[in-house]
Design a protein around this motif. Sequence first.
Motif, PDB file in Angstrom:
ATOM      1  N   GLY A 106       0.830  -1.204   0.000  1.00  0.00           N
ATOM      2  CA  GLY A 106       0.000   0.000   0.000  1.00  0.00           C
ATOM      3  C   GLY A 106       0.861   1.249   0.000  1.00  0.00           C
ATOM      4  N   ALA A 107       0.332   2.296  -0.593  1.00  0.00           N
ATOM      5  CA  ALA A 107       1.043   3.572  -0.626  1.00  0.00           C
ATOM      6  C   ALA A 107       0.026   4.692  -0.823  1.00  0.00           C
ATOM      7  CB  ALA A 107       2.077   3.596  -1.746  1.00  0.00           C
ATOM      8  N   CYS A 108       0.411   5.885  -0.382  1.00  0.00           N
ATOM      9  CA  CYS A 108      -0.452   7.059  -0.509  1.00  0.00           C
ATOM     10  C   CYS A 108       0.308   8.175  -1.208  1.00  0.00           C
ATOM     11  CB  CYS A 108      -0.909   7.545   0.865  1.00  0.00           C
ATOM     12  SG  CYS A 108      -1.899   6.341   1.761  1.00  0.00           S
ATOM     13  N   LEU A 109      -0.436   9.075  -1.802  1.00  0.00           N
ATOM     14  CA  LEU A 109       0.146  10.224  -2.476  1.00  0.00           C
ATOM     15  C   LEU A 109      -0.409  11.488  -1.849  1.00  0.00           C
ATOM     16  CD1 LEU A 109       1.997  11.057  -4.864  1.00  0.00           C
ATOM     17  CD2 LEU A 109      -0.070  11.176  -6.257  1.00  0.00           C
ATOM     18  N   ASN A 110       0.496  12.360  -1.430  1.00  0.00           N
ATOM     19  CA  ASN A 110       0.125  13.652  -0.876  1.00  0.00           C
ATOM     20  C   ASN A 110      -0.005  14.614  -2.057  1.00  0.00           C
ATOM     21  OD1 ASN A 110      -0.396  15.554   1.067  1.00  0.00           O
ATOM     22  ND2 ASN A 110       1.730  15.830   1.658  1.00  0.00           N
ATOM     23  N   VAL A 111      -1.153  15.280  -2.178  1.00  0.00           N
ATOM     24  CA  VAL A 111      -1.447  16.153  -3.311  1.00  0.00           C
ATOM     25  C   VAL A 111      -1.731  17.563  -2.789  1.00  0.00           C
ATOM     26  CG1 VAL A 111      -2.948  16.480  -5.323  1.00  0.00           C
ATOM     27  CG2 VAL A 111      -2.425  14.164  -4.532  1.00  0.00           C
ATOM     28  N   SER A 112      -1.157  18.564  -3.448  1.00  0.00           N
ATOM     29  CA  SER A 112      -1.309  19.952  -3.009  1.00  0.00           C
ATOM     30  C   SER A 112      -2.711  20.489  -3.320  1.00  0.00           C
ATOM     31  CB  SER A 112      -0.275  20.842  -3.708  1.00  0.00           C
ATOM     32  OG  SER A 112      -0.651  21.049  -5.053  1.00  0.00           O
ATOM     33  N   SER A 113      -2.988  21.678  -2.812  1.00  0.00           N
ATOM     34  CA  SER A 113      -4.294  22.301  -3.064  1.00  0.00           C
ATOM     35  C   SER A 113      -4.454  22.719  -4.524  1.00  0.00           C
ATOM     36  CB  SER A 113      -4.493  23.510  -2.149  1.00  0.00           C
ATOM     37  OG  SER A 113      -3.494  24.475  -2.409  1.00  0.00           O
ATOM     38  N   THR A 114      -3.353  22.736  -5.290  1.00  0.00           N
ATOM     39  CA  THR A 114      -3.425  23.038  -6.717  1.00  0.00           C
ATOM     40  C   THR A 114      -3.359  21.764  -7.557  1.00  0.00           C
ATOM     41  OG1 THR A 114      -1.043  23.410  -6.789  1.00  0.00           O
ATOM     42  CG2 THR A 114      -2.446  25.355  -6.462  1.00  0.00           C
ATOM     43  N   PHE A 115      -3.597  20.622  -6.929  1.00  0.00           N
ATOM     44  CA  PHE A 115      -3.681  19.315  -7.571  1.00  0.00           C
ATOM     45  C   PHE A 115      -2.342  18.821  -8.119  1.00  0.00           C
ATOM     46  CE2 PHE A 115      -7.849  21.413  -8.099  1.00  0.00           C
ATOM     47  CZ  PHE A 115      -8.585  20.611  -7.244  1.00  0.00           C
ATOM     48  N   GLN A 116      -1.247  19.235  -7.504  1.00  0.00           N
ATOM     49  CA  GLN A 116       0.083  18.767  -7.896  1.00  0.00           C
ATOM     50  C   GLN A 116       0.560  17.731  -6.876  1.00  0.00           C
ATOM     51  OE1 GLN A 116       1.402  20.002 -10.825  1.00  0.00           O
ATOM     52  NE2 GLN A 116      -0.591  21.009 -10.892  1.00  0.00           N
ATOM     53  N   ALA A 117       1.157  16.649  -7.385  1.00  0.00           N
ATOM     54  CA  ALA A 117       1.691  15.618  -6.495  1.00  0.00           C
ATOM     55  C   ALA A 117       2.864  16.185  -5.699  1.00  0.00           C
ATOM     56  CB  ALA A 117       2.139  14.413  -7.310  1.00  0.00           C
ATOM     57  N   ILE A 118       2.850  15.940  -4.392  1.00  0.00           N
ATOM     58  CA  ILE A 118       3.921  16.437  -3.525  1.00  0.00           C
ATOM     59  C   ILE A 118       4.900  15.311  -3.204  1.00  0.00           C
ATOM     60  CG2 ILE A 118       4.475  17.418  -1.270  1.00  0.00           C
ATOM     61  CD1 ILE A 118       1.712  18.782  -1.351  1.00  0.00           C
ATOM     62  N   ASN A 119       4.407  14.238  -2.615  1.00  0.00           N
ATOM     63  CA  ASN A 119       5.282  13.127  -2.261  1.00  0.00           C
ATOM     64  C   ASN A 119       4.486  11.856  -2.034  1.00  0.00           C
ATOM     65  OD1 ASN A 119       4.251  14.268   0.199  1.00  0.00           O
ATOM     66  ND2 ASN A 119       5.730  13.031   1.321  1.00  0.00           N
ATOM     67  N   THR A 120       5.203  10.738  -2.126  1.00  0.00           N
ATOM     68  CA  THR A 120       4.613   9.422  -1.868  1.00  0.00           C
ATOM     69  C   THR A 120       4.876   9.047  -0.419  1.00  0.00           C
ATOM     70  OG1 THR A 120       4.914   8.715  -4.154  1.00  0.00           O
ATOM     71  CG2 THR A 120       4.720   6.975  -2.501  1.00  0.00           C
ATOM     72  N   ILE A 121       3.885   8.447   0.186  1.00  0.00           N
ATOM     73  CA  ILE A 121       4.024   7.970   1.557  1.00  0.00           C
ATOM     74  C   ILE A 121       3.820   6.456   1.521  1.00  0.00           C
ATOM     75  CG2 ILE A 121       3.077   8.082   3.895  1.00  0.00           C
ATOM     76  CD1 ILE A 121       2.016  10.913   3.061  1.00  0.00           C
ATOM     77  N   ALA A 122       4.874   5.735   1.832  1.00  0.00           N
ATOM     78  CA  ALA A 122       4.831   4.276   1.803  1.00  0.00           C
ATOM     79  C   ALA A 122       5.702   3.731   2.926  1.00  0.00           C
ATOM     80  CB  ALA A 122       5.299   3.754   0.449  1.00  0.00           C
ATOM     81  N   PRO A 123       5.234   3.846   4.164  1.00  0.00           N
ATOM     82  CA  PRO A 123       6.092   3.486   5.299  1.00  0.00           C
ATOM     83  C   PRO A 123       6.456   2.018   5.409  1.00  0.00           C
ATOM     84  CG  PRO A 123       3.865   4.003   6.035  1.00  0.00           C
ATOM     85  CD  PRO A 123       3.932   4.315   4.573  1.00  0.00           C
TER      86      PRO A 123
END
Length: 165
Positions: free
Chosen positions: A143-160
Motif C-alpha cells: 500500500g502507498a499514498c500520495l500527498n497532493v497539493s491544493s493546486t492538484f500537484q503531487a507532492i510526495n509518496t508515503i509508503a512506510p
Amino acid sequence: MWGTMRSLSAGLAFVNVGILQLARSFNVDVKNPMVFTGSQGDMFGYAVKQFENSEGKWLLIGSPWEGQPINRTGDVYKCPTFKTSNPECMKLNLAEFLTVPDITEVKENMTLGMSLALNPKAGFLTCGPLYSYKCGGLYYAAGACLNVSSTFQAINTIAPTVKGM
C-alpha cells in the motif's frame, strides 16, 4: 416525582432540538442537482470528498479501477461544483506520480483513489492500498499514498512499509 419528570422532559426536548439543528445543517439541492458520471467498471465514485481551494469548490471522486482492462492503477477526478452549466470532471493522472525509488514497483491493480482524506494544511491524500513491489520472486502488497497539493500537484509518496533494496 413530577419535578423530576419535568426536568427529564425538558432535557430530552433540549437534546431533540439540538439533534434537529444538526440534521438541518446538511443541505442537498434536489431541484437542481449536479450529476457527475463515470465508468461503473472503473468504480467511479467509490470515494468522494468535498474540497475547496483558491479556484473554488470541488468534488474529488475516486475511481480505483481506472485504466481498464490492462493497466488498472486507479485515479482521482476533480469535479467543479462552482460551474453551473455542464461541469465536467478532469482526471488528475496521479498514478504516475506515486512512486518509490529503488524498488521494482507493481502499480497494476493498486486501486489508487480508493480512499481520500483532506489534509488540514492544504491539499489531500489519496491511497492505493494494493500498491505492491517485487523482491526476488515474491510480491508484497504494501500500500502507498500520495500527498497532493491544493493546486492538484503531487507532492510526495508515503509508503512506510515499503523497504528499498
